[in-house]
Write an enzyme that holds these catalytic residues in place. Structure first.
Site, PDB file in Angstrom:
ATOM      1  N   GLU A 311       0.827  -1.212   0.000  1.00 29.28           N
ATOM      2  CA  GLU A 311       0.000   0.000   0.000  1.00 29.28           C
ATOM      3  C   GLU A 311       0.864   1.266   0.000  1.00 29.28           C
ATOM      4  OE1 GLU A 311      -3.749   0.361   0.097  1.00 29.28           O
ATOM      5  OE2 GLU A 311      -2.725   2.072  -0.763  1.00 29.28           O
ATOM      6  N   ASP A 315       1.288   4.076  -3.049  1.00 29.08           N
ATOM      7  CA  ASP A 315       0.840   5.446  -2.782  1.00 29.08           C
ATOM      8  C   ASP A 315       1.953   6.432  -3.128  1.00 29.08           C
ATOM      9  OD1 ASP A 315      -1.602   4.559  -1.930  1.00 29.08           O
ATOM     10  OD2 ASP A 315      -1.165   4.702   0.208  1.00 29.08           O
ATOM     11  N   SER A 584      -7.197   1.809  -4.048  1.00 31.07           N
ATOM     12  CA  SER A 584      -5.965   2.302  -3.418  1.00 31.07           C
ATOM     13  C   SER A 584      -5.117   3.106  -4.390  1.00 31.07           C
ATOM     14  CB  SER A 584      -5.107   1.125  -2.951  1.00 31.07           C
ATOM     15  OG  SER A 584      -5.642   0.558  -1.799  1.00 31.07           O
TER      16      SER A 584
END
Ligand SMILES: *[C@@H]1O[C@H](CO)[C@@H](O)[C@H](O)[C@H]1NC(C)=O
Ligand SMILES: *[C@@H]1O[C@H](CO)[C@@H](O)[C@H](O)[C@H]1NC(C)=O
Ligand SMILES: *[C@@H]1O[C@H](CO)[C@@H](O)[C@H](O)[C@H]1NC(C)=O
Length: 667
Positions: A311, A315, A584
């Site tokens: 994650e 990002d 995400s």
């Protein structure tokens, strides 16, 4: 069991040593019916022990909070963009001066020296340190020590306390009081707050071996530059820039550092470096965020760490590739023990706004132990410092790719949190939040095996934040043989196993009614594209979810608001070059876009855009409307993407030049 009245009389007699009669004007304010499990009542507090007493005062004006937010966020408002300072927000919602004075007068007339009473910075409470006997006399109670058998923690509390009738309506709560670690009052619907709070990070898959172009390029890709010929199979920053017409970034005003929330997952510098080298050569090796460590959050970690699940890597990959040379602030939230159990986002909000730590709404003051992390954390390796309150300033844009099912927390908990997001919106903060990845369901295992609600698991399960004061971001994709010139579809993919129904999450909140800025869009959707599914109208406490066989709340806040590509993204995790899928990916794309828009506004002397939804809904022309695809789940085909706003892809994907033009035209 002793009655409350008995305890009061005894307390006064023992505490003061004099037989002071109970003033007849005191009334019961709070009472605990039973001691929550791990707590054990112990000795009476010694009469001369000094107790830090806080009297929490009722907040003012919450009922007009939404109107105030619209005033600074609606494009046709004369006050557009005139965001508030943190102090102005505190003042607006602070108890009125006359209330403060009345409570103060009572304290002074009861013998508390005026000079020791401190009115807190956020104006929400009065604080003073007095001997235990005096506090017992003020509140007609007895204070006892309470041991928390599991953690060894000791807290002072009482079973009940009393307050003069004439000031009772001004007082939310008193500490020490009845709240030790009282578990949340859950609504009547059964739920398990300890199960599956966090949606798993982005989904990753080993891509087919990539040696240039082992597959035929899409028939329509011939005239495109080489780096855009494979965007149907491998999405790179070049593909994203082409899809949304995002120019190369060149600005880096310190005011516009972008914020990323991470918790329970941590980036690895080696993974970022590999990504920069292969997919974003404009970003120098070693580029890394500034760490704002909240309640013990640590970063980075080694590539093979259990905490490096992808994650944070993606990002940062996405944000840096779109906004560099602009910088990133990483809010790494919660120690490694709590990050997996923390129910929501309260510890993060506490760190951004100290007043939230002690803010009362809907009968909940501060965090909720049992749902939120508790600091200092007694667990081995836990963060030993106190809960961080107001330790960091929020960045203008914060992207969050984590979610919980709305249903995981009670209505009151969720609304209290949503008020705080409103207050941050008033201060000009934009939140971009991923909508979730399982269509109309939450992730498998959340609430039910299939992530749905209701006795037969057919009721749709929206993911928080369904709060109408953040921008909720869904995901889209290109199919095989499509190019960046083709319209995208809603993200749907069969990723196998528990992710065989992987789809952009969307639907309607159960806890929040449709907000004003969205009424027309949602109304049109329901009128002209009626999904033909049984529905219900949720009541204020959301205790009738699934009523009459309905599967969604026809009166709820619709989500997502917007969307962006969330499939086939190439990035490194634990040194492997993988394909990533999920909303995400979409949230940091939007976070980057808003950051770029703020940069351009800053360059011409304008302020940040803040809460963007009212502007977006009033200007659907600034989007690529997504009209294909759906978000199945809960044994149904879910909703369909249609003309205009829909609960699958919202208003659509960003048309950057149009959005920029729009926001530059606003004051
Ligand atoms: C708060 O608690 C009081 C007393 O228990 C109750 O009457 C009131 O309805 C509660 N308010 C909310 C918003 O839950
Ligand atoms: C994509 O295009 C190639 C070449 O024209 C063709 O062989 C293939 O079947 C197409 N794939 C799909 C899913 O249409
Ligand atoms: C529309 O979406 C479906 C999946 O729902 C997909 O199979 C199809 O290829 C898409 N069509 C276009 C034109 O993108």
């Amino acid at each position: 069991m002793k009655t409350a009245l008995f305890a009061v009389v005894a307390a006064v007699l023992v505490a003061s040593g004099n037989a002071i009669p109970t003033p007849s004007n005191h009334v019961l304010h709070e009472k605990r019916t039973s001691l929550p499990r791990p707590w054990v009542r112990s000795n009476r507090v010694e009469r001369d022990a000094i107790l830090p007493v806080r009297v929490g005062l009722m907040q003012n004006n919450l009922e007009i909070g939404e109107d105030l937010l619209m005033e600074v966020s609606h494009p046709s408002s004369p006050k557009y963009g005139k965001h508030w300072t943190q102090e102005e927000v505190h003042d607006m919602f602070a108890p009125s001066t006359s209330v403060v004075q009345e409570v103060r007068d009572w304290l002074v007339s009861s013998g508390v020296a005026d000079t020791v009473i401190v009115h807190s910075e956020n104006k929400g409470w009065l604080a003073f340190d007095i001997p235990a006997w005096k506090a017992e006399e003020l509140f007609h109670t007895e204070y006892h020590e309470h041991f928390h058998s599991a953690s060894g923690k000791v807290t002072v509390g009482s079973d009940d306390y009393y307050i003069p009738e004439h000031i009772r309506e001004h007082i939310d709560y008193v500490t020490p009081g009845v709240k030790l670690s009282a578990p949340l009052t859950k609504s009547k619907v059964k739920r398990d707050v300890h199960k599956g709070h966090y949606k798993p990070g982005p989904f990753k898959k080993q891509p087919p071996k990539w040696t240039g172009h082992p597959w035929p390029k899409p028939p329509g890709a011939g005239s495109l530059p080489l780096n855009l010929q494979g965007c149907d199979r491998n999405v790179t920053p070049a593909c994203l820039k082409a899809l949304y017409k995002i120019p190369d970034a060149h600005r880096s005003d310190p005011a516009n550092v972008m914020g990323l929330y991470e918790s329970g997952d941590t980036y690895s510098q080696e993974d970022l470096n590999l990504f920069f080298a292969k997919y974003a050569p404009n970003v120098p090796q070693g580029t890394h965020p500034k760490l704002d460590s909240i309640d013990g959050g640590q970063a980075p970690v080694a590539p093979n760490s259990d905490f490096n699940t992808g994650e944070s890597d993606i990002d940062m990959d996405i944000a840096y590739s779109l906004i560099y040379p602009q910088k990133i602030t990483l809010y790494q939230v919660d120690d490694s023990v709590e990050a997996f159990t923390d129910g929501g986002f309260n510890t993060f909000l506490d760190a951004l706004d100290g007043s939230y730590c002690t803010y009362t709404a809907y009968n909940i003051t501060g965090n909720s132990p049992g749902v939120d992390a508790v600091y200092p954390d007694p667990a081995p390796g836990g963060y030993k410092g106190p809960l961080q309150c107001g330790a960091f300033k929020p960045t203008r844009v914060i992207s969050v790719s984590y979610g919980v099912s709305e249903f995981d927390a009670p209505v009151a908990y969720t609304k209290r949190q949503c008020n705080e997001l409103l207050k941050l919106g008033l201060q000009g903060v934009t939140f971009l939040w991923a909508s979730g990845d399982y269509g109309v369901a939450s992730f498998p295992g959340d609430d039910n095996d299939n992530g749905c609600l209701g006795t037969d698991s057919k009721v749709y399960n929206p993911s928080f934040p369904t709060c109408p004061y953040v921008t909720n971001v869904g995901a889209t994709r290109l199919y095989e043989n499509q190019t960046v010139l083709d319209p995208e579809s809603a993200l749907q993919a069969n990723l196998g196993g528990s992710a065989s129904l992987f789809a952009s999450a969307g639907g309607f909140a159960n806890y929040f009614p449709v907000p004003s800025y969205q009424k027309v869009a949602v109304g049109n959707y329901l009128k002209y594209h009626n999904p033909g599914l049984p529905s219900y109208v949720a009541n204020a406490d959301a205790t009738n979810i699934g009523e009459g066989g309905g599967v969604y709340n026809r009166a709820g806040r619709g989500f997502p608001d917007v969307s962006a590509n969330g499939a086939l993204f190439r990035a490194f995790n634990d040194l492997s070059d993988l394909h990533f899928y999920g909303t995400s990916l979409a949230a940091p794309i939007w976070g980057s876009i808003v950051t770029l828009i703020n940069e351009e506004r800053t360059a011409i002397g304008k302020g940040p855009v803040g809460f963007i939804n009212p502007v977006l809904y009033a200007n659907p022309w600034a989007f690529n409307d997504i009209k294909n695809g759906s978000n199945p789940g809960c044994g149904s085909s879910g909703f369909k993407a249609v003309d205009g706003w829909d609960p699958v892809t919202g208003l659509g994907t960003p048309a950057y030049p149009s959005l920029l033009k729009l926001f530059l035209s606003l004051p």
